[in-house]
Motif scaffolding. Structure first.
Motif, short mmCIF file in Angstrom:
data_model
loop_
_atom_site.label_atom_id
_atom_site.label_comp_id
_atom_site.label_asym_id
_atom_site.label_seq_id
_atom_site.Cartn_x
_atom_site.Cartn_y
_atom_site.Cartn_z
N LEU A 47 -97.29 -11.59 -60.86
CA LEU A 47 -97.45 -10.21 -60.39
C LEU A 47 -97.93 -9.32 -61.53
N PRO A 48 -98.68 -8.27 -61.20
CA PRO A 48 -99.06 -7.30 -62.24
C PRO A 48 -97.81 -6.69 -62.88
N GLU A 49 -97.91 -6.35 -64.14
CA GLU A 49 -96.74 -5.86 -64.88
C GLU A 49 -96.15 -4.61 -64.23
N ASN A 50 -97.02 -3.70 -63.76
CA ASN A 50 -96.49 -2.47 -63.16
C ASN A 50 -95.74 -2.75 -61.86
N GLU A 51 -96.18 -3.76 -61.12
CA GLU A 51 -95.48 -4.10 -59.88
C GLU A 51 -94.11 -4.74 -60.18
N ILE A 52 -94.06 -5.56 -61.22
CA ILE A 52 -92.77 -6.13 -61.64
C ILE A 52 -91.80 -5.01 -61.98
N GLU A 53 -92.27 -4.02 -62.73
CA GLU A 53 -91.42 -2.88 -63.09
C GLU A 53 -90.92 -2.16 -61.85
N GLN A 54 -91.83 -1.92 -60.90
CA GLN A 54 -91.45 -1.20 -59.68
C GLN A 54 -90.48 -2.01 -58.83
N GLN A 55 -90.77 -3.31 -58.67
CA GLN A 55 -89.90 -4.15 -57.85
C GLN A 55 -88.50 -4.26 -58.45
N PHE A 56 -88.42 -4.41 -59.76
CA PHE A 56 -87.10 -4.53 -60.40
C PHE A 56 -86.33 -3.22 -60.31
N ALA A 57 -87.01 -2.09 -60.44
CA ALA A 57 -86.36 -0.78 -60.30
C ALA A 57 -85.80 -0.61 -58.89
N ARG A 58 -86.58 -1.05 -57.88
CA ARG A 58 -86.10 -0.96 -56.50
C ARG A 58 -84.86 -1.84 -56.31
N LEU A 59 -84.89 -3.03 -56.90
CA LEU A 59 -83.75 -3.95 -56.78
C LEU A 59 -82.49 -3.33 -57.38
N LEU A 60 -82.62 -2.76 -58.58
CA LEU A 60 -81.45 -2.13 -59.22
C LEU A 60 -80.94 -0.97 -58.37
N ASN A 61 -81.85 -0.19 -57.82
CA ASN A 61 -81.44 0.95 -57.00
C ASN A 61 -80.71 0.50 -55.74
N HIS A 62 -81.09 -0.66 -55.21
CA HIS A 62 -80.50 -1.18 -53.97
C HIS A 62 -79.12 -1.81 -54.19
N PHE A 63 -78.90 -2.38 -55.40
CA PHE A 63 -77.68 -3.16 -55.62
C PHE A 63 -76.72 -2.58 -56.67
N HIS A 64 -77.16 -1.63 -57.49
CA HIS A 64 -76.34 -1.24 -58.65
C HIS A 64 -74.99 -0.66 -58.26
N HIS A 65 -74.91 0.07 -57.16
CA HIS A 65 -73.66 0.71 -56.76
C HIS A 65 -72.63 -0.30 -56.27
#
Length: 429
Positions: A47-65
């Motif tokens: 995956l493009p680096e910017n998409e990896i950054e976006q996907q990982f940020a979404r994952l953290l936002n979905h699960f961090h709480h």
């Protein structure tokens, strides 16, 4: 026994993060492909680096709480899959973390059941009234696949006044091995640490070794006082691999670091081992049920090795014709060693009773219950395993006794009585 109105129920909302093991299919199905785990990693790395950054940020936002320290957990998984990451070439930190997240999954330790409790005095006691005792409660949690793990609760008991359990935690976190790449030591032991900042009531000890693969069952905690007056905490339990069982011992000085190690010897067979809370005649002493039917006592110079056992008590009354066994560590009173027992009778109905052992020679039975002291009532018969009441340990404060007990292998109840009432209900052996 007098039942309390308190009940502890399993909470499937509490989840932990565990390694997700990717199955590798037979190579004949894809003879030219990399193993499945490496293919998954390579898809992410492409995956493009910017998409990896976006996907990982979404994952953290979905699960961090749902977790106290999700990034720390993922970073430990990065170390564990280093070989897979190397096949992907140079990677950013975020790419490594996003790949590692594909090798993690959430698991609800008590999605199915919460039962078979043990209780001891908390290793830290508040000042003030000596009648008020803070306690630790261990519980057998069961989740997907009927895998058992150990969870904890805390509370305060002031006999005749109040019995209160601290509010249940919303979060949960499994113990961490000191070395995330380790799979145990030469003696079969594994060292586990409660993650920094994780309250005990959030802490889960999950199976880690091959012998424990399908569960850590029925922890019986013991507050052990050495001959020099020092206090240590032990817990016997059953490790289940899915095909065989092993008796093992948990040791902790502070409920922060834990060592789990198999017990060895001919007397360390089967389930239901329970350690006496001090040495007897200079030796460690243990109750057990090595033939799955009778109560035995063993002595050893080495707490991890038990070779000989003496049968001391067996089924006598119809309500215990199938088997008898202990319900946790013996408790020392003026009259001797008080042992809470379980028994099984017709229709596989469990009950709870008690016996009194000689203080200097626990192989001698002084008295035993002529009738059960606790039977499943009509509200306690239905569950995963019907008609079962079972405990892994009681707590004494003076002459008052508090007994937490599992109900139908699905929830936990509490009952109280006094030593004097128990002794009055017994008949001489």
């Amino acid at each position: 026994m007098r039942r309390l109105s308190i009940k502890l129920l399993p909470d499937p909302r509490r989840v932990v993060v565990l390694p997700f093991q990717i199955a590798i299919e037979p190579r004949s199905l894809n003879p030219t492909d990399l193993p499945r785990a490496k293919r998954i990693a390579e898809r992410v790395a492409a995956l493009p680096e910017n998409e990896i950054e976006q996907q990982f940020a979404r994952l953290l936002n979905h699960f961090h709480h749902r977790h106290r320290s999700l990034e720390r957990i993922i970073d430990r998984r990065v170390l564990q899959i280093a070989g897979i990451l190397e096949s992907c070439g140079p990677l950013t930190v975020t790419a490594k973390r996003f790949i590692a997240a594909h090798f993690c999954h959430e698991y609800s330790p008590e999605a199915a059941a919460l039962f078979n409790p043990s209780i001891i005095r908390h290793h830290t006691q508040p000042g003030g009234s000596t009648a008020s005792v803070r306690f630790i409660l261990s519980l057998r949690s069961v989740g997907e696949g009927h895998v058992s793990s150990i969870s904890f609760r805390t509370g305060v008991w002031e006999p005749h006044i109040n019995f209160e359990i601290d509010p249940a935690a919303d979060l949960a976190q499994v113990g961490e091995v000191a070395d995330p790449l380790a799979f145990g030591n030469d003696d079969g032991s594994v060292s586990v640490v409660r993650p920094e900042g994780t309250p005990l009531r959030e802490f889960i000890i999950f199976p880690m070794t091959p012998a424990q693969r399908n569960g850590i069952e029925d922890l019986r905690l013991t507050e052990f006082v050495e001959e020099d007056g020092s206090v240590l905490y032990y817990g016997t339990y059953t490790a289940y691999s899915g095909g065989s069982i092993t008796s093992e011992l948990l040791f902790t000085p502070d409920f922060q670091t834990f060592t789990l190690r198999p017990l060895r010897g001919a007397a360390a067979l089967n389930k239901g081992m329970a350690l006496f809370p001090r040495r007897i005649g200079g030796k460690f002493a243990m109750l057990s049920r090595i033939d799955n039917e009778h109560l035995y006592v063993s002595y050893s110079d080495d707490i991890y090795y038990w070779e000989n056992a003496k049968r001391i008590l067996g089924p006598k009354y119809p309500w215990e014709f199938i088997q008898v066994g202990n319900c946790g560590a013996p408790m020392e009173i003026d009259e001797g060693w008080l042992v809470i027992m379980h028994a099984v009778g017709a229709m596989r109905q469990y009950s709870i009773s008690a016996c009194l052992l000689d203080k200097d020679d626990p192989s001698k039975i002084i008295a035993r219950s002529a009738k059960p002291i606790l039977l499943p009532d009509q509200d306690e018969r239905a569950g995963y395993v019907p008609n079962v009441v079972y405990s892994c340990g009681a707590l004494l404060v003076g002459r008052e006794l508090m007994l937490p007990y599992g109900i139908a292998d699905c929830m936990v109840g509490f009952a109280g009585t006094t030593v004097d009432e128990l002794l009055e209900s017994m008949e001489p052996a």
